[in-house]
Design an enzyme around this catalytic site. Structure first.
Site, PDB file in Angstrom:
ATOM      1  N   CYS A  83       0.838  -1.044   0.150  1.00 43.34           N
ATOM      2  CA  CYS A  83      -0.091   0.115   0.122  1.00 43.34           C
ATOM      3  C   CYS A  83       0.791   1.177  -0.035  1.00 43.34           C
ATOM      4  O   CYS A  83       1.355   1.594  -0.997  1.00 43.34           O
ATOM      5  CB  CYS A  83      -1.051  -0.023   1.115  1.00 43.34           C
ATOM      6  SG  CYS A  83      -2.508   0.955   0.921  1.00 43.34           S
ATOM      7  N   HIS A 185      -3.250  -5.024   1.679  1.00 44.21           N
ATOM      8  CA  HIS A 185      -2.506  -5.364   3.036  1.00 44.21           C
ATOM      9  C   HIS A 185      -2.582  -6.813   3.379  1.00 44.21           C
ATOM     10  O   HIS A 185      -3.347  -7.354   4.005  1.00 44.21           O
ATOM     11  CB  HIS A 185      -3.369  -4.618   4.039  1.00 44.21           C
ATOM     12  CG  HIS A 185      -3.237  -3.163   3.845  1.00 44.21           C
ATOM     13  ND1 HIS A 185      -2.178  -2.425   4.422  1.00 44.21           N
ATOM     14  CD2 HIS A 185      -4.062  -2.139   3.306  1.00 44.21           C
ATOM     15  CE1 HIS A 185      -2.218  -0.959   4.225  1.00 44.21           C
ATOM     16  NE2 HIS A 185      -3.496  -0.993   3.568  1.00 44.21           N
ATOM     17  N   GLU A 187      -0.687  -8.192   5.231  1.00 43.09           N
ATOM     18  CA  GLU A 187      -0.321  -8.240   6.572  1.00 43.09           C
ATOM     19  C   GLU A 187      -1.497  -8.401   7.634  1.00 43.09           C
ATOM     20  O   GLU A 187      -1.594  -8.531   8.679  1.00 43.09           O
ATOM     21  CB  GLU A 187       0.555  -7.068   7.138  1.00 43.09           C
ATOM     22  CG  GLU A 187      -0.066  -5.644   7.022  1.00 43.09           C
ATOM     23  CD  GLU A 187      -0.053  -5.088   5.898  1.00 43.09           C
ATOM     24  OE1 GLU A 187      -0.151  -5.764   4.506  1.00 43.09           O
ATOM     25  OE2 GLU A 187      -0.244  -3.904   5.870  1.00 43.09           O
TER      26      GLU A 187
END
Ligand code: GLN
Length: 205
Positions: A83, A185, A187
């Site tokens: 991002c 994302h 993560e």
């Protein structure tokens, strides 16, 4: 280092640092937070988190990391940018803040806040090159990639079936050499497969 146990840094100036550290730890990878040039010098690979690309770039300059980062990226350091991190790896940015700087490295043009403006809070399955099953893509005021150079490999696009909007078919993950960038994302949540792809690249580099 040995190629089997690389030390992966997470640039810890701003953004979702903790989530990236957790994703790497789930893979059993040694991680460290990077805020200073000496810490950057010690890592075998680096993650640029999601957050705010203008803030991260400004802090990188303040912490005297901007030039060392550019040098190590240029010298082949493996980097995963997500991002805001994707924006930081882009050679060119559209809709950037005035004077916005990047670290660069990937021959691509990204449009900052592309999803935030036109397709708010987009989430959906994303098929990523190299992964058997789609990942759940979370896009938060995310960039998309408008144009890539010949050296850039496209790893993922927004599924045309999951949105009929302006995002349909847009490039959202790329690789150029040791640099990997995603609009979404990876993560967020418990799925470390994208980090796994990156760690494989690090071990092979
Ligand atoms: N819009 C942010 C930027 O310009 C990126 C958003 C994110 O990382 N979730 O940096």
């Amino acid at each position: 280092m040995t190629s089997s146990s690389p030390l992966v840094g997470v640039l810890a100036l701003q953004g979702d640092v903790r989530e990236h550290v957790a994703a790497l730890e789930r893979l059993g990878v040694a991680t460290t937070r990077v805020r200073r040039p000496e810490e950057l010098a010690a890592v075998d690979a680096l993650v640029l988190p999601g957050g705010e690309s203008t803030t991260i770039a400004r802090l990188a300059r303040t912490f005297e990391l901007l030039e060392p980062l550019r040098e190590r990226i240029h010298a082949g350091l493996p980097v995963l940018g997500t991002c805001a991190g994707m924006i930081l790896l882009a050679d060119r940015v559209l809709d950037g803040a005035p004077g916005q700087e990047t670290f660069g490295g990937i021959d691509m043009t990204v449009r900052r806040n592309a999803f935030g403006r036109q397709v708010d809070s987009f989430e959906g399955p994303v098929r990523v090159e190299g992964l058997a099953e789609p990942v759940h893509g979370v896009f938060i005021r995310a960039p998309w990639v408008e144009e890539v150079g010949a050296q850039v490999q496209v790893l993922a696009r927004v599924d045309r079936d999951s949105t009929g909007g302006a995002a349909a078919g847009r490039i959202v993950a790329v690789r150029q050499g040791n640099l990997v960038a995603t609009s979404f994302h990876p993560e967020v949540g418990e799925d470390s497969r994208v980090h796994g792809l990156f760690v494989d690249l690090v071990r092979g580099s």
